[in-house]
Design a protein around this motif. Structure first.
Motif, PDB file in Angstrom:
ATOM      1  N   PHE A 305       0.839  -1.186   0.000  1.00 31.23           N
ATOM      2  CA  PHE A 305       0.000   0.000   0.000  1.00 31.23           C
ATOM      3  C   PHE A 305       0.882   1.248   0.000  1.00 31.23           C
ATOM      4  CE2 PHE A 305      -2.685  -3.335   1.543  1.00 31.23           C
ATOM      5  CZ  PHE A 305      -3.972  -3.019   1.114  1.00 31.23           C
ATOM      6  N   VAL A 306       0.270   2.379  -0.378  1.00 29.99           N
ATOM      7  CA  VAL A 306       1.003   3.638  -0.493  1.00 29.99           C
ATOM      8  C   VAL A 306       0.226   4.729   0.223  1.00 29.99           C
ATOM      9  CG1 VAL A 306       2.104   5.293  -2.049  1.00 29.99           C
ATOM     10  CG2 VAL A 306       1.880   2.906  -2.744  1.00 29.99           C
ATOM     11  N   LEU A 307       0.925   5.528   1.013  1.00 31.95           N
ATOM     12  CA  LEU A 307       0.383   6.749   1.598  1.00 31.95           C
ATOM     13  C   LEU A 307       1.046   7.941   0.917  1.00 31.95           C
ATOM     14  CD1 LEU A 307       0.210   6.148   5.467  1.00 31.95           C
ATOM     15  CD2 LEU A 307      -1.705   6.421   3.900  1.00 31.95           C
ATOM     16  N   CYS A 308       0.235   8.797   0.295  1.00 34.76           N
ATOM     17  CA  CYS A 308       0.752   9.974  -0.398  1.00 34.76           C
ATOM     18  C   CYS A 308      -0.334  11.055  -0.404  1.00 34.76           C
ATOM     19  CB  CYS A 308       1.178   9.632  -1.820  1.00 34.76           C
ATOM     20  SG  CYS A 308       1.839  11.023  -2.764  1.00 34.76           S
ATOM     21  N   PRO A 309      -0.027  12.257   0.110  1.00 41.31           N
ATOM     22  CA  PRO A 309       1.280  12.759   0.540  1.00 41.31           C
ATOM     23  C   PRO A 309       1.460  12.679   2.046  1.00 41.31           C
ATOM     24  CG  PRO A 309      -0.226  14.578   0.214  1.00 41.31           C
ATOM     25  CD  PRO A 309      -1.027  13.326  -0.053  1.00 41.31           C
ATOM     26  N   VAL A 310       2.715  12.417   2.464  1.00 42.66           N
ATOM     27  CA  VAL A 310       3.122  12.434   3.862  1.00 42.66           C
ATOM     28  C   VAL A 310       4.392  13.272   3.946  1.00 42.66           C
ATOM     29  CG1 VAL A 310       3.889  11.074   5.829  1.00 42.66           C
ATOM     30  CG2 VAL A 310       2.122  10.168   4.326  1.00 42.66           C
ATOM     31  N   VAL A 311       4.313  14.416   4.653  1.00 41.27           N
ATOM     32  CA  VAL A 311       5.423  15.357   4.724  1.00 41.27           C
ATOM     33  C   VAL A 311       5.620  15.770   6.180  1.00 41.27           C
ATOM     34  CG1 VAL A 311       6.282  17.618   4.036  1.00 41.27           C
ATOM     35  CG2 VAL A 311       5.068  16.208   2.391  1.00 41.27           C
ATOM     36  N   PRO A 312       6.820  15.630   6.743  1.00 40.70           N
ATOM     37  CA  PRO A 312       7.070  16.141   8.104  1.00 40.70           C
ATOM     38  C   PRO A 312       6.976  17.659   8.137  1.00 40.70           C
ATOM     39  CG  PRO A 312       8.763  14.570   7.434  1.00 40.70           C
ATOM     40  CD  PRO A 312       7.985  14.899   6.210  1.00 40.70           C
ATOM     41  N   PHE A 313       6.392  18.186   9.213  1.00 38.49           N
ATOM     42  CA  PHE A 313       6.263  19.632   9.371  1.00 38.49           C
ATOM     43  C   PHE A 313       7.653  20.237   9.583  1.00 38.49           C
ATOM     44  CE2 PHE A 313       1.826  18.883  11.372  1.00 38.49           C
ATOM     45  CZ  PHE A 313       1.336  18.536  10.128  1.00 38.49           C
ATOM     46  N   GLY A 314       7.974  21.229   8.746  1.00 41.17           N
ATOM     47  CA  GLY A 314       9.263  21.899   8.870  1.00 41.17           C
ATOM     48  C   GLY A 314      10.390  21.243   8.117  1.00 41.17           C
ATOM     49  N   SER A 315      10.139  20.217   7.352  1.00 43.03           N
ATOM     50  CA  SER A 315      11.202  19.572   6.569  1.00 43.03           C
ATOM     51  C   SER A 315      11.498  20.393   5.323  1.00 43.03           C
ATOM     52  CB  SER A 315      10.792  18.149   6.194  1.00 43.03           C
ATOM     53  OG  SER A 315       9.564  18.150   5.486  1.00 43.03           O
ATOM     54  N   ASP A 316      12.689  20.200   4.785  1.00 45.02           N
ATOM     55  CA  ASP A 316      13.164  20.979   3.640  1.00 45.02           C
ATOM     56  C   ASP A 316      13.214  20.101   2.396  1.00 45.02           C
ATOM     57  OD1 ASP A 316      13.519  23.243   5.217  1.00 45.02           O
ATOM     58  OD2 ASP A 316      15.532  22.607   5.816  1.00 45.02           O
ATOM     59  N   TYR A 317      12.736  20.686   1.290  1.00 44.58           N
ATOM     60  CA  TYR A 317      12.738  19.996   0.003  1.00 44.58           C
ATOM     61  C   TYR A 317      13.317  20.927  -1.056  1.00 44.58           C
ATOM     62  CZ  TYR A 317       9.684  16.446   2.047  1.00 44.58           C
ATOM     63  OH  TYR A 317       9.155  15.449   2.838  1.00 44.58           O
ATOM     64  N   SER A 318      13.753  20.332  -2.138  1.00 49.03           N
ATOM     65  CA  SER A 318      14.318  21.104  -3.232  1.00 49.03           C
ATOM     66  C   SER A 318      13.230  21.955  -3.888  1.00 49.03           C
ATOM     67  CB  SER A 318      14.959  20.174  -4.262  1.00 49.03           C
ATOM     68  OG  SER A 318      15.372  20.890  -5.394  1.00 49.03           O
ATOM     69  N   LYS A 319      13.495  23.243  -3.978  1.00 45.87           N
ATOM     70  CA  LYS A 319      12.500  24.149  -4.550  1.00 45.87           C
ATOM     71  C   LYS A 319      12.277  23.857  -6.029  1.00 45.87           C
ATOM     72  CE  LYS A 319      11.225  29.011  -4.190  1.00 45.87           C
ATOM     73  NZ  LYS A 319      11.672  30.347  -3.736  1.00 45.87           N
ATOM     74  N   ARG A 320      13.317  23.440  -6.710  1.00 44.93           N
ATOM     75  CA  ARG A 320      13.185  23.127  -8.137  1.00 44.93           C
ATOM     76  C   ARG A 320      12.281  21.920  -8.346  1.00 44.93           C
ATOM     77  NH1 ARG A 320      15.944  19.673 -11.402  1.00 44.93           N
ATOM     78  NH2 ARG A 320      17.383  19.159  -9.705  1.00 44.93           N
ATOM     79  N   HIS A 321      12.394  20.898  -7.476  1.00 47.96           N
ATOM     80  CA  HIS A 321      11.536  19.712  -7.604  1.00 47.96           C
ATOM     81  C   HIS A 321      10.073  20.043  -7.292  1.00 47.96           C
ATOM     82  CE1 HIS A 321      15.313  17.042  -6.817  1.00 47.96           C
ATOM     83  NE2 HIS A 321      15.250  17.492  -8.050  1.00 47.96           N
ATOM     84  N   ILE A 322       9.850  20.877  -6.283  1.00 42.95           N
ATOM     85  CA  ILE A 322       8.481  21.263  -5.958  1.00 42.95           C
ATOM     86  C   ILE A 322       7.860  22.051  -7.113  1.00 42.95           C
ATOM     87  CG2 ILE A 322       7.044  22.498  -4.301  1.00 42.95           C
ATOM     88  CD1 ILE A 322       8.371  20.000  -3.203  1.00 42.95           C
ATOM     89  N   GLN A 323       8.630  22.951  -7.688  1.00 43.16           N
ATOM     90  CA  GLN A 323       8.130  23.731  -8.825  1.00 43.16           C
ATOM     91  C   GLN A 323       7.841  22.827 -10.014  1.00 43.16           C
ATOM     92  OE1 GLN A 323       7.534  26.975  -8.536  1.00 43.16           O
ATOM     93  NE2 GLN A 323       6.734  27.170 -10.617  1.00 43.16           N
ATOM     94  N   GLU A 324       8.644  21.803 -10.227  1.00 41.62           N
ATOM     95  CA  GLU A 324       8.413  20.870 -11.334  1.00 41.62           C
ATOM     96  C   GLU A 324       7.091  20.120 -11.155  1.00 41.62           C
ATOM     97  OE1 GLU A 324      10.513  16.877 -13.294  1.00 41.62           O
ATOM     98  OE2 GLU A 324      11.422  17.901 -11.568  1.00 41.62           O
ATOM     99  N   ILE A 325       6.809  19.658  -9.934  1.00 39.74           N
ATOM    100  CA  ILE A 325       5.545  18.961  -9.680  1.00 39.74           C
ATOM    101  C   ILE A 325       4.368  19.910  -9.843  1.00 39.74           C
ATOM    102  CG2 ILE A 325       4.229  17.724  -7.922  1.00 39.74           C
ATOM    103  CD1 ILE A 325       6.834  16.744  -6.759  1.00 39.74           C
ATOM    104  N   TYR A 326       4.521  21.135  -9.350  1.00 42.00           N
ATOM    105  CA  TYR A 326       3.435  22.129  -9.428  1.00 42.00           C
ATOM    106  C   TYR A 326       3.100  22.464 -10.883  1.00 42.00           C
ATOM    107  CZ  TYR A 326       0.803  26.364  -8.258  1.00 42.00           C
ATOM    108  OH  TYR A 326      -0.176  27.307  -8.128  1.00 42.00           O
ATOM    109  N   GLU A 327       4.112  22.642 -11.700  1.00 41.88           N
ATOM    110  CA  GLU A 327       3.876  22.943 -13.122  1.00 41.88           C
ATOM    111  C   GLU A 327       3.284  21.742 -13.849  1.00 41.88           C
ATOM    112  OE1 GLU A 327       7.620  24.162 -14.585  1.00 41.88           O
ATOM    113  OE2 GLU A 327       7.609  26.130 -13.574  1.00 41.88           O
TER     114      GLU A 327
END
Length: 863
Positions: A305-327
């Motif tokens: 099984f898969v849980l998505c999305p699961v993100v820890p509060f205050g964790s850091d991610y690559s801004k370029r990757h987030i922008q790629e998913i958003y676009e």
């Protein structure tokens, strides 16, 4: 701070561990003891070329709030904390003695252990500081060992790369007695916090974690797996036997989780297998679109099984990757003509904009490469437990049979991102490895109308989240008709299929059978990734350690479709009959020379190091049984006399006889011709005679040697014939004895034929299948039922205690209950739950009685 008789004392501030708690006036001290160097320390090696220390990635920045750490380095604040202690007498300065470097297996941390069964411990690797942490169960502490990689090229000795450890090392001791056996240790990415995991407990070096959730009496809820989150230094995830996934934040609270996901893998009332509701392990996704926000969960029956999305509060991610998913969502999801695609796209965009508000406020500062996740969860929706992930249906594939399925229960799980592919590896207790790849992209899914419980502070900020994650019962039906899109198909349809709300299908790559012995409880298998080659992983079991390399990946290496995975044994224990693992700790070290060092700690406390060089795999030994061996070919016999001598000298070229007849012996021309022929005769015949003389002179020695050799061979043959004649009599006796035993067995068979049960027929195919189902129910389902009953009982006791405390006015955290939200458990529901548990216990006892009766009848039939 100082060294004294091999001991080092470092102050630890509890404020660094407990977040908002107030530190006492006199902080406790942690004693870090280093074992003394050996009696005869080895000589210091020549100058070495050290490996470059990798820099900490930008995604591993510390949060603003204090984080619990190991306090492994002294700070200026610790000086004032020790001011109440009496000042020691000033001592003369001592010369600094450099550390001695020894091979890692010869380190005193491993050589001084008892060597008995159970004296080993878990291990963890700090790549940034090049340190190895090894848990010592005898001292209940962790050895912190400095490690370096010795380059053989610097010494020009042509040797292999060696792993060396510094002596003396340090021992990290917990503040208080743990009270449980540590089975695993885990270190976060920056090496500041060490997690100690037991079968029922979790703690760090200074304080226990989730003591209210996990009982201290080792009964009820079990800790199945605990590991740090790859995108945060303060968050780690715990999977327990009550089918709850909890995400803790050490910088805010050690007792209450930040996020709780109550897993409901099946529709209530439609459970056919108890193992389908028992989780086994989980694995984080990697840097691939929505995989970085996903958690893959394995259950005992092998379903994923898969849980998505699961993100820890205050964790850091690559801004370029987030922008790629958003676009990607805005470009393909919102422009679809399918309403389901548009709905899912709107939910994904809303979650991205709320979790990462930087997407709406584009900053002109190019140095901001990371984006921090803000606390957010939809009030009216909860995350869907996607799955179970089904296999993709091939057009020309054969129907699934027993050859494509694994036996037993799932015991291990691993996720790997190799190139463009996401690979999932499942280890089964029968010794089989099931290797699958995602045939589509992961996408976020929510259960609309299922509210989420939020815990907010006085400022309206979300502190913690709890939700029930139900699975989509209609999803597997849609997946069974899924067909893989061929090359050149409609790209628009493929993109819309990603946002239809269906779980991604699995493409079966291979099933690897390690040929382990069959045991009643199954084998214990552990999976480890290779840090350099993503297509390679390692599997540790009771028989040793194997390396598995994938050659075919559907999106990265499609041209290797007919190449199966290669399995190479790295080491063997020589005891393949045992099902228990022989490793208690295992780490993989990637050095600066392109090699991987495998460091393992056995259950007896011994350490070993194996070097793996890049893609160079051991060449399998291939023998041609049809060709004749070199030893079987008789050498060509050497001639007794040279062939050139036997052939004779080359005849000289003589002139015609007519010219010689015209010459007289007394003439000058005749004398000259006669002299010439004498010279030719000497050159051709006299020298040849001299060679023949020399050869005949040496020939007797050669003949003597040949005769002696022939006599030796003749004597050996005579001895062989004597031994054969002696054995022939023994063989005849054994043959006679075998005939007598055969006659006795015939008589016993005739007597057995007279028994009343001799005419009974063997079990039919249906009876054999029924017996296999009963065996599976006894091996897998009963264990799952017992585990579920124990977890439910522990949860019921905990909620009953919370209800009592709430009624007494002890103070419960204020939970913001959304509209149409679930209320607390009432007394009637509690009594109903107790009655259900009692009925379940009675049903379990009846099933056990039926199983014993059926087993008794089957034994009678077999007899």
């Amino acid at each position: 701070l100082g060294w004294a008789e091999g001991e080092r004392i470092l102050p630890i501030c509890p404020r660094c561990f407990l977040g908002r708690s107030t530190a006492p006036a006199s902080p406790p001290m942690t004693r870090i003891t280093a074992p003394p160097p050996p009696s005869s320390p080895p000589e210091s090696p020549p100058p070495l070329r050290h490996s470059p220390t990798p820099a900490t990635p930008l995604s591993r920045h510390r949060r603003d709030s204090p984080s619990p750490s190991l306090a492994l380095s002294p700070s200026s604040a610790s000086t004032s904390a020790t001011s109440s202690r009496p000042k020691p007498r000033p001592s003369p300065k001592r010369a600094y003695t450099p550390a001695q470097w020894v091979p890692l297996p010869s380190h005193p941390a491993f050589s001084r252990r008892g060597g008995g069964e159970g004296s080993g411990g878990a291990a963890a690797w700090d790549a940034a500081a090049s340190r190895l942490y090894a848990w010592d169960s005898s001292t209940c502490g962790a050895h912190r060992i400095c490690v370096r990689i010795r380059d053989a090229e610097a010494e020009n000795d042509g040797g292999e790369v060696a792993v060396e450890a510094a002596v003396p090392s340090e021992i990290l001791l917990p503040e208080t007695d743990l009270g449980y056996v540590v089975t695993n240790i885990s270190l976060n990415s920056d090496g500041s916090s060490l997690l100690l995991v037991g079968s029922h407990n979790i703690s760090i070096l200074t304080a226990p974690i989730a003591s209210q959730i996990l009982p201290s009496n080792s009964d009820g809820i079990k800790v199945l797996q605990a590991s740090w989150h790859p995108f945060s230094n303060n968050h780690f995830t715990v999977l327990t036997s009550d089918a709850v996934l909890r995400l803790f934040d050490l910088s805010s609270d050690l007792e209450k989780p930040e996020q709780e996901f109550y897993l409901q893998p099946i529709v209530p009332g439609k459970c056919q297998n108890a193992s389908a509701i028992c989780p086994v392990a989980f694995s984080y996704g990697s840097d691939h679109l929505w995989d970085r926000f996903s958690v893959f969960i394995l259950f005992s029956d092998g379903s994923i099984f898969v849980l998505c999305p699961v993100v820890p509060f205050g964790s850091d991610y690559s801004k370029r990757h987030i922008q790629e998913i958003y676009e990607d969502v805005n470009a393909f999801g919102l422009k679809s003509s399918n309403p389901n695609v548009i709905t899912n796209s709107h939910l994904a965009i809303a979650w991205l904009e709320a979790t990462f508000p930087d997407l709406l406020h584009q900053s002109t500062d190019a140095s901001l490469l990371m984006s921090r996740a803000h606390p957010y969860a939809p009030v009216d929706d909860s995350v869907t437990l996607q799955g179970p992930l089904c296999r993709v249906c091939e057009e020309n594939s054969e129907p699934e049979g027993k050859s494509s399925s694994c036996e037993g229960k799932a015991v291990g799980f691993m996720y790997s991102s190799a190139g463009k592919d996401s690979v999932l590896v499942t280890a089964w207790g029968s010794g089989q490895l099931q290797i699958d790849a995602l045939a589509d992209e992961i996408q976020p899914q929510w259960n609309i109308g299922v509210p989420t419980s939020l815990n907010v502070d006085s400022h309206g900020q979300t502190k913690s989240v709890a939700m029930i994650c139900d699975s989509n019962s209609q999803d597997p039906l849609a997946l069974r008709s899924h067909r893989p899109s061929s090359t050149g198909s409609n790209v628009k349809n493929n993109i819309e299929a990603v946002w239809m709300g269906h779980s991604p299908p699995l493409l079966r790559l291979a099933i690897v059978d390690l040929a382990l012995p069959k045991t009643p409880n199954g084998s214990s298998l552990s999976l480890f990734l290779d840090p350099l080659v993503p297509e390679r992983f390692y599997c540790a079991h009771g028989g040793g350690l194997d390396m598995v390399t994938l050659h075919f990946l559907p999106f990265s290496y499609p041209e290797m479709a007919s190449t199966p995975p290669s399995v190479h044994p790295v080491l063997t224990t020589g005891n393949s009959e045992t099902s228990s693992p022989f490793l208690s700790g295992f780490v993989t070290i990637a050095d600066a020379y392109g090699h991987v060092q495998l460091v393992g700690i056995t259950c007896s406390g011994e350490c070993f190091v194996v070097e793996m060089k890049g893609w160079k795999e051991p060449t399998p030994l291939q023998l041609d049984m049809d060709s004749m061996s070199i030893k079987d070919v008789e050498p060509a016999p050497t001639g007794m006399i040279s062939k050139e001598l036997i052939a004779g000298p080359d005849p000289p070229i003589l002139p015609s006889s007519s010219s010689l007849r015209s010459l007289t012996p007394d003439s000058i021309e005749g004398k000259s011709t006669l002299h010439h022929y004498i010279k030719v005769f000497h050159e051709y015949y006299v020298e040849y005679g001299h060679k023949v003389f020399i050869e005949l002179k040496e020939h007797p020695d050669y003949v003597k040697t040949e005769i002696e050799d022939k006599q030796k061979r003749f004597e050996s043959l005579k001895q062989s014939f004597r031994s054969i004649e002696a054995k022939d009599q023994e063989i005849n006796k054994r043959i006679d004895r075998a005939f007598k035993v055969y006659e006795l067995l015939e008589k016993r068979i005739d007597s057995f034929k007279m028994l009343p049960a001799a005419n009974r027929k063997p079990l039919s195919h249906a009876e054999q299948e029924f017996k296999a189902q009963i065996d599976r129910f006894a091996d897998v389902e009963l264990d799952a039922l017992r585990s579920s009953i124990a977890a439910l009982s522990a949860r019921m006791k905990r909620f009953a205690q919370q209800s009592t405390d709430s009624a007494a006015g002890t103070g419960m955290p204020t939970w913001q209950t959304p509209k149409s939200g679930r209320s607390h458990v009432s007394e009637s529901q509690m009594s109903l739950l107790k009655a259900s548990l009692e009925r379940l216990s009675l049903l379990n006892e009846e099933n056990n009685l039926k199983l014993r009766l059926i087993d008794h009848e089957l034994k009678n039939k077999e007899q």
